[in-house]
Design an enzyme around this catalytic site. Structure first.
Site, mmCIF file in Angstrom:
data_model
loop_
_atom_site.group_PDB
_atom_site.id
_atom_site.type_symbol
_atom_site.label_atom_id
_atom_site.label_comp_id
_atom_site.label_asym_id
_atom_site.label_seq_id
_atom_site.Cartn_x
_atom_site.Cartn_y
_atom_site.Cartn_z
ATOM 1 N N TRP A 59 0.846 -1.197 0.000
ATOM 2 C CA TRP A 59 0.000 0.000 0.000
ATOM 3 C C TRP A 59 0.877 1.240 0.000
ATOM 4 C CZ3 TRP A 59 -2.888 -4.172 0.595
ATOM 5 C CH2 TRP A 59 -4.263 -4.098 0.338
ATOM 6 N N SER A 60 0.413 2.281 -0.661
ATOM 7 C CA SER A 60 1.216 3.466 -0.935
ATOM 8 C C SER A 60 1.639 4.231 0.311
ATOM 9 C CB SER A 60 0.439 4.391 -1.875
ATOM 10 O OG SER A 60 1.091 5.625 -2.052
ATOM 11 N N ASP A 62 1.091 3.480 3.393
ATOM 12 C CA ASP A 62 1.630 2.541 4.378
ATOM 13 C C ASP A 62 3.137 2.401 4.203
ATOM 14 O OD1 ASP A 62 -0.769 0.553 5.698
ATOM 15 O OD2 ASP A 62 -1.315 1.734 3.941
ATOM 16 N N GLN A 138 -3.184 7.617 -2.882
ATOM 17 C CA GLN A 138 -3.273 7.838 -1.438
ATOM 18 C C GLN A 138 -2.471 9.077 -1.065
ATOM 19 O OE1 GLN A 138 -2.300 4.018 0.513
ATOM 20 N NE2 GLN A 138 -4.417 3.928 1.219
ATOM 21 N N ASP A 200 -10.731 5.925 5.235
ATOM 22 C CA ASP A 200 -11.756 5.455 4.311
ATOM 23 C C ASP A 200 -13.191 5.678 4.776
ATOM 24 O OD1 ASP A 200 -9.303 4.438 3.616
ATOM 25 O OD2 ASP A 200 -9.939 2.367 3.464
ATOM 26 N N ARG A 233 -16.013 -2.552 10.727
ATOM 27 C CA ARG A 233 -15.688 -2.222 9.345
ATOM 28 C C ARG A 233 -16.779 -1.339 8.721
ATOM 29 N NH1 ARG A 233 -10.659 -3.020 8.082
ATOM 30 N NH2 ARG A 233 -11.277 -3.246 5.906
ATOM 31 N N TRP A 383 -12.166 4.342 11.342
ATOM 32 C CA TRP A 383 -12.021 5.773 11.098
ATOM 33 C C TRP A 383 -13.209 6.616 11.573
ATOM 34 C CZ3 TRP A 383 -7.427 7.595 10.601
ATOM 35 C CH2 TRP A 383 -6.426 6.850 9.960
ATOM 36 N N GLU A 426 -3.836 -2.505 14.370
ATOM 37 C CA GLU A 426 -4.115 -1.558 13.294
ATOM 38 C C GLU A 426 -4.646 -0.243 13.849
ATOM 39 O OE1 GLU A 426 -6.730 -1.477 9.127
ATOM 40 O OE2 GLU A 426 -6.890 -3.169 10.515
#
Length: 477
Positions: A59-60, A62, A138, A200, A233, A383, A426
């Site tokens: 992932w970018s 990350d 991202q 997100d 989620r 989030w 996480e």
């Protein structure tokens, strides 16, 4: 092409290499040891996955955060992390948000490579033919990460021509954002999908997403629910809207124009500004002046304040370009501009008040991702309330930038302690520190490692200062 790009376009390609982390102290409880184990376990040989089960690709943003931590274990490995990501850059300059590992089964993650179809749908935008990627982006934290990685071992960086090799790609990335994504015409970058902003499932997206007709539930299968609790989620309805937006973008050949979802986000733009400052430093290291980039960062900072600052709420807000105004939701994204050095003093002071006040600070151990007093607050849902180490790291840096050293020290201590206690989760409940999401998450380990080493460096510096003052007083005696 700017002067530094001209200086570096002929830089030789360097083989990607990996040296294992050096020996660590024989203390199994130390943050250094446990964080290093997480990063070593998630290393693929050329890059780091966020987690083995839930996120099995690169992932970018990350990888940018991971590189910041890896520099304390192996500067070479940190450089390799960024080089691997940048090798998947598209011809138009975009850095895709996922670089797919071809050895991972297609059903291990959704949306998978056969959904994005980057090499065909993205052909007009210059998608690479030799690697499969997503088509969205991202947040642009990459130049900041590159500069910090360089500082970890300037000798190695210069010997490998690390900065010379990556600078043209980073410059092209920023050009893409500034030229293709100013969809509002006010100088700021817009995101065209919630996944691009990185946060997100933020309540900030609820109003813009309400306009989007979701993709039929039968048209996709969510792999994330195989590894995460459904109540933590995004909902199926929101996920259907995410899929619809991505499908429409893909079917339009990933062409950038004002579409159903277009939002100017404060954190995304603040990270671009911070990376412009970093690119200026990289330019100077390569023999150019960097003056134009510092000036651009100043103009972007002024545009950020002008378009997204809400003086009554004392926080930056998202601007919905289709809805025509600011979105009245307090998110941690609105605090991230605190890391900018040229933020007006009164704005920075107001942001600190908001950060430490009832909406984000009171009764909370860590900084939540959303307003503690907001109707949508949920301490466990993705989030919409939990605390994340990357936003904690950014805010710690912002507090320190504006002279709030005691608060920065306290936040660093909380992030490191909670990360280690949670098994480098996480994200965590901001009140209790309870682990949520994936365990052994790479950027949690990497940024805890960076904050841990920062604490050690400051402690050593303070000890040296005390020793020096003591020696001087002895001399005077």
């Amino acid at each position: 092409m700017d002067r530094t790009a001209q200086l570096t376009t002929s830089a030789p390609d360097r083989a990607i290499a990996y040296d294992p982390p050096p020996a660590v102290p024989n203390d199994p409880a130390s943050v250094h040891v446990t964080a290093a184990r997480v990063l070593d376990g998630n290393w693929t040989g050329t890059s780091t996955v966020p987690s083995r089960q839930l996120y099995p690709h690169q992932w970018s943003w990350d990888s940018a955060f991971v590189a910041i931590g890896l520099r304390h274990l192996s500067p070479l490995r940190a450089q390799t992390e960024l080089e691997t990501l940048l090798a998947a850059q598209w011809g138009d300059g975009r850095i895709p948000h996922i670089v797919f590992n071809p050895s991972v089964p297609l059903d291990a993650y959704f949306p998978s490579p056969d959904f994005w179809r980057s090499s065909t749908a993205g052909r007009a935008a210059g998608a690479p033919r030799t690697v499969q990627t997503s088509g969205i982006v991202q947040p642009p934290v990459h130049a900041l990460a590159t500069w910090l990685v360089h500082l970890a071992d300037p000798g190695l960086s210069r010997a490998r021509s690390f900065l010379a090799g990556v600078y043209p790609r980073l410059a092209a990335w920023h050009r893409y954002l500034l030229h293709r994504r100013d969809l509002g015409g006010g100088g700021l970058v817009s995101v065209v999908h919630p996944w691009e902003q990185g946060m997100d499932n933020s309540p900030c997206w609820d109003a813009p997403l309400a306009r989007v007709t979701p993709a039929p539930a039968r048209s996709f299968r969510r792999a994330d629910l195989d590894h995460g609790a459904a109540e933590d989620r995004p909902t199926d309805l929101d996920y259907g809207r995410y899929v619809r937006l991505a499908t429409d973008y893909r079917d339009a050949g990933y062409a950038d124009r004002a579409r159903e979802f277009a939002v100017e986000d404060p954190a995304f733009n603040a990270l671009l500004i911070a990376s412009e400052h970093a690119l200026a430093r990289i330019a100077r290291e390569l023999g150019a002046t960097g003056t134009a980039r510092h000036a651009r960062a100043g103009r972007l900072t002024a545009a950020l304040v002008d378009r997204l600052w809400d003086p009554e709420r004392e926080i930056f807000l998202c601007r919905d370009l289709r809805g025509g105004g600011l979105i009245p939701e307090r998110s941690v994204s609105g605090l991230v501009p605190l890391l900018l050095p040229e933020l007006p003093r009164e704005t920075a002071t107001a942001l600190v008040r908001t950060l430490t006040g009832p909406h984000f600070g009171t009764a909370s151990r860590l900084v939540p991702s959303y307003d503690l007093l907001g109707e949508a607050f949920d301490p466990h849902r993705y989030w919409r309330g939990p605390a994340w180490s990357n936003t904690g790291w950014l805010l710690e840096r912002g507090l320190r930038e504006h002279g709030e050293r005691a608060r920065a020290d306290a936040l660093a201590e909380a992030v490191v302690r909670t990360a280690a206690a949670s098994g480098f989760a996480e994200y965590v409940d901001p009140h209790t520190g309870e682990a949520c999401g994936a365990a052994g998450f790479s950027w949690t380990a990497a940024l805890a490692l960076d904050l841990h080493h920062g604490r050690q460096a400051r402690a050593a510096e303070q000890h040296g200062s005390r020793h020096t003052r003591h020696g001087q007083s002895m001399d005077k005696g």
